[in-house]
Write a protein that holds these residues in place. Structure first.
Motif, mmCIF file in Angstrom:
data_model
loop_
_atom_site.group_PDB
_atom_site.id
_atom_site.type_symbol
_atom_site.label_atom_id
_atom_site.label_comp_id
_atom_site.label_asym_id
_atom_site.label_seq_id
_atom_site.Cartn_x
_atom_site.Cartn_y
_atom_site.Cartn_z
ATOM 1 N N GLN A 38 0.841 -1.177 -0.046
ATOM 2 C CA GLN A 38 0.003 0.103 -0.017
ATOM 3 C C GLN A 38 0.756 1.232 0.018
ATOM 4 N N LEU A 39 1.983 1.072 0.521
ATOM 5 C CA LEU A 39 3.045 2.419 0.656
ATOM 6 C C LEU A 39 4.023 2.364 -0.576
ATOM 7 N N GLY A 40 3.727 1.423 -1.548
ATOM 8 C CA GLY A 40 4.513 1.646 -2.810
ATOM 9 C C GLY A 40 5.771 0.512 -2.693
ATOM 10 N N MET A 41 5.832 -0.302 -1.946
ATOM 11 C CA MET A 41 6.862 -1.323 -1.974
ATOM 12 C C MET A 41 6.783 -2.359 -3.183
ATOM 13 N N GLU A 42 7.730 -2.588 -3.786
ATOM 14 C CA GLU A 42 7.430 -3.362 -4.958
ATOM 15 C C GLU A 42 8.212 -4.817 -4.754
ATOM 16 N N GLU A 43 9.374 -4.662 -3.976
ATOM 17 C CA GLU A 43 10.158 -5.938 -4.002
ATOM 18 C C GLU A 43 10.632 -6.217 -2.471
ATOM 19 N N VAL A 44 10.723 -7.409 -2.138
ATOM 20 C CA VAL A 44 11.116 -7.925 -0.588
ATOM 21 C C VAL A 44 12.206 -8.927 -0.918
ATOM 22 N N VAL A 45 13.483 -8.829 -0.061
ATOM 23 C CA VAL A 45 14.530 -9.511 -0.256
ATOM 24 C C VAL A 45 14.546 -10.127 1.266
ATOM 25 N N LEU A 46 14.274 -11.409 1.357
ATOM 26 C CA LEU A 46 14.264 -12.107 2.924
ATOM 27 C C LEU A 46 15.715 -12.915 3.014
ATOM 28 N N MET B 74 12.818 -3.576 -0.082
ATOM 29 C CA MET B 74 13.093 -3.638 1.326
ATOM 30 C C MET B 74 14.006 -4.973 1.919
ATOM 31 N N GLY B 75 14.502 -5.079 2.690
ATOM 32 C CA GLY B 75 15.215 -6.377 3.350
ATOM 33 C C GLY B 75 14.312 -6.726 4.476
ATOM 34 N N ILE B 76 14.015 -7.990 4.871
ATOM 35 C CA ILE B 76 13.542 -8.723 6.051
ATOM 36 C C ILE B 76 14.423 -9.676 6.364
ATOM 37 N N ILE B 77 14.988 -9.778 7.712
ATOM 38 C CA ILE B 77 15.929 -10.940 8.201
ATOM 39 C C ILE B 77 15.395 -11.541 9.187
ATOM 40 N N LEU B 78 15.051 -12.756 9.333
ATOM 41 C CA LEU B 78 14.780 -13.604 10.551
ATOM 42 C C LEU B 78 15.889 -14.125 11.200
ATOM 43 N N HIS B 79 15.993 -14.202 12.655
ATOM 44 C CA HIS B 79 17.037 -14.441 13.281
ATOM 45 C C HIS B 79 16.565 -15.588 14.518
ATOM 46 N N GLY B 80 17.582 -16.264 14.789
ATOM 47 C CA GLY B 80 17.486 -16.944 16.207
ATOM 48 C C GLY B 80 17.996 -15.999 17.179
ATOM 49 N N ASP B 81 17.526 -16.168 18.553
ATOM 50 C CA ASP B 81 18.059 -15.081 19.627
ATOM 51 C C ASP B 81 19.218 -15.468 19.786
ATOM 52 N N ALA B 82 19.863 -16.664 19.975
ATOM 53 C CA ALA B 82 21.213 -16.735 20.259
ATOM 54 C C ALA B 82 22.247 -16.313 19.019
ATOM 55 N N ALA B 83 21.822 -16.528 17.798
ATOM 56 C CA ALA B 83 22.583 -16.110 16.733
ATOM 57 C C ALA B 83 22.916 -14.757 16.651
ATOM 58 N N PHE B 84 21.798 -14.025 16.829
ATOM 59 C CA PHE B 84 21.615 -12.474 16.583
ATOM 60 C C PHE B 84 22.636 -11.972 17.634
ATOM 61 N N ALA B 85 22.537 -12.426 19.090
ATOM 62 C CA ALA B 85 23.312 -12.224 19.852
ATOM 63 C C ALA B 85 24.699 -12.407 19.904
ATOM 64 N N GLY B 86 25.037 -13.625 19.341
ATOM 65 C CA GLY B 86 26.330 -14.055 19.497
ATOM 66 C C GLY B 86 27.194 -14.319 18.169
ATOM 67 N N THR C 189 16.049 -1.913 7.405
ATOM 68 C CA THR C 189 15.810 -3.402 7.384
ATOM 69 C C THR C 189 15.141 -3.757 8.513
ATOM 70 N N ILE C 190 13.995 -4.710 8.379
ATOM 71 C CA ILE C 190 13.209 -5.346 9.399
ATOM 72 C C ILE C 190 14.093 -6.430 9.912
ATOM 73 N N HIS C 191 14.218 -6.482 11.155
ATOM 74 C CA HIS C 191 14.787 -7.762 11.675
ATOM 75 C C HIS C 191 13.868 -8.367 12.526
ATOM 76 N N ILE C 192 13.533 -9.762 12.473
ATOM 77 C CA ILE C 192 12.527 -10.407 13.384
ATOM 78 C C ILE C 192 13.430 -11.330 14.001
ATOM 79 N N ILE C 193 13.390 -11.441 15.287
ATOM 80 C CA ILE C 193 13.997 -12.390 16.136
ATOM 81 C C ILE C 193 13.118 -13.500 16.988
ATOM 82 N N ILE C 194 13.406 -14.685 16.414
ATOM 83 C CA ILE C 194 12.254 -15.717 16.904
ATOM 84 C C ILE C 194 13.390 -16.399 18.385
ATOM 85 N N ASN C 195 12.497 -15.994 19.360
ATOM 86 C CA ASN C 195 13.333 -16.209 20.658
ATOM 87 C C ASN C 195 12.936 -17.639 21.107
#
Length: 450
Positions: free
Chosen positions: A265-273, A370-382, A403-409
């Motif tokens: 809706q805001l004009g985004m055309e592509e997402v890299v994950l 836009m970029g979206i990166i999904l992380h594990g909690d230990a990997a993001f911190a370590g 970039t949107i970073h999503i941490i799955i804890n």
């Protein structure tokens, strides 16, 4: 003199009322103000009269401004006139009452700010109940001089939290609902005042809670059902097969859907994950819409597209793909980057591809890709590659607009508990050093996640 002062001057904005009244007090009795102000007001000379006029406004548009608790001379004169005519004006507040009102306001504002800074410490973030929530003294109204007897006293807070006045009881209820529910927010470390004010307004205007329509709630349920059903099927059909399931984190699927829909809706055309192993198959199936038969074929040891394989191929939880998603006629292209077993090395690859795509599209305002990166909690911190990538985020040659970073804890890193793997309370703490807002969300509250 006042014309020469820019907007950052201490005479402008909220200070103007205080300075003007202080100057008026100086005109009546110079000894009633501090000596440092006397020297300053002596330099104003004729321009001081202009300051008073600016403060009072024009004859056709008087400005109803005064310092909290200060006596309004015009109101006092009106009260005296009413008394002469036989009226009964309201009794004037005593100095003790004025001082108490001032203290109440100051203390209440300090309390509210403490919840903005540390309210996340009391938020209900742990679905498993493993982490014990410890009371924090800065979030207790008693620390600021209030007692239980003050809970029902009206306090002037000047439209903070959207309220001009409120009982202490109501202030506590609002700040706890806003900052201590299923969402904990860390944003007061951001140095840009506009960014901080924008986040604060968005949070406090709705008390950090979105009221979804019945159709919106149904859409969330549908995505959750697909994600959980997929994991249950794989557990039954391929028991013992390594698959890095998304159990407990299924709410990330409707969250990604919402990001994509709003972005289109805001004009985004592509997402890299980019993402690690955990939940990858579920994201491929229910977000990227990779055919189930292709995924199940890979569980059999076959290639999803045999004609594309040159060599031995790779395990199914390393593979990437691309797809187009349509949201109300707006198509968004998705590409999920393949990654090796080094869990976080895909991060800079994602950011680099986003920047390259923006260059190809002449996307100078960084709004189309836009970029979206999904992380594990230990990997993001370590893993050091995470802060190394964050360090590039504001550099002219590497910036992507965010970039949107999503941490799955998982609350465990391989075999290590959080208290033995990092020094801070959150795995996301490293991101605060780069002025990034952080939202901690209880994954068992789907509406809060979305």
């Amino acid at each position: 003199m006042t014309k020469q002062l820019d907007e950052s001057s201490f005479l402008s904005g909220g200070n103007a009322v205080f300075i003007a009244e202080l100057y008026a007090r100086y005109l009546d009795d110079p000894s009633s103000v501090d000596s440092s102000w006397v020297a300053f007001f002596q330099e104003l000379r004729d321009e001081g009269a202009q300051l008073i006029e600016d403060f009072k406004g024009t004859s056709g548009a008087r400005r109803d401004l005064q310092v909290i608790g200060a006596v309004d001379p015009e109101a006092a004169a009106a009260a005296a006139a009413a008394a002469k005519k036989g009226g009964k004006p309201a009794p004037a507040a005593t100095p003790a009452e004025i001082r108490q009102a001032q203290l109440d306001s100051i203390r209440a504002l300090m309390l509210i700010r403490s919840y903005r800074v540390r309210g996340h410490l009391l938020a209900h973030l742990d679905p498993l109940g493993l982490a014990k929530i410890e009371p924090h003294p800065e979030l207790d109204y008693r620390t600021y001089g209030f007692t239980d007897a003050d809970l029902d006293r009206e306090i002037f807070i000047d439209h903070v939290l959207g309220l001009e006045t409120a009982r202490l009881r109501d202030i506590m209820r609002v700040v706890q609902e806003t900052y201590c529910g299923s969402i904990g927010v860390e944003f007061m470390h951001i140095q840009d005042p506009d960014q901080k004010a924008w986040i604060q307004k968005r949070i406090e205007s709705i008390q950090n809670r979105t009221d979804f329509t019945p159709r919106g709630k149904q859409a969330i349920l549908e995505r959750l059902t697909e994600a959980e059903g997929f994991e249950r099927f794989l557990q039954v059909k391929y028991t013992g097969t390594k698959r890095f399931g998304l159990e407990g984190g299924e709410t990330v699927v409707p969250a990604l859907e919402q990001i994509l829909k709003r972005g289109s809706q805001l004009g985004m055309e592509e997402v890299v994950l980019g993402m690690a192993h955990r939940g990858r198959l579920n994201i491929l199936a229910n977000f990227m819409k990779k055919p189930y038969q292709a995924i199940f074929s890979e569980f059999q040891g076959n290639a999803a597209n045999p004609e594309d394989v040159q060599g031995s191929g790779d395990v199914k939880y390393h593979l990437g793909t691309s797809a187009d998603r349509d949201f109300d006629g707006k198509v968004v292209h998705l590409s999920l980057m393949p990654n090796p077993s080094h869990l976080e090395v895909v991060g800079p690859v994602v950011v680099g591809k986003v920047r390259a795509k923006q260059t190809q599209k002449n996307d100078e305002d960084r709004s189309k890709v836009m970029g979206i990166i999904l992380h594990g909690d230990a990997a993001f911190a370590g893993q050091g590659v995470v802060p190394e990538t964050l360090l590039l985020s504001q550099l002219k040659g590497y910036a992507t607009g965010g970039t949107i970073h999503i941490i799955i804890n998982n609350q465990i890193g391989f075999t290590t508990a959080p208290q033995y793997s990092r020094s801070g309370p959150y795995s996301s703490d490293v991101a605060k050093g780069h002025q990034a807002p952080v939202f901690h969300v209880n994954a068992d509250d789907p509406e809060a996640v979305v």
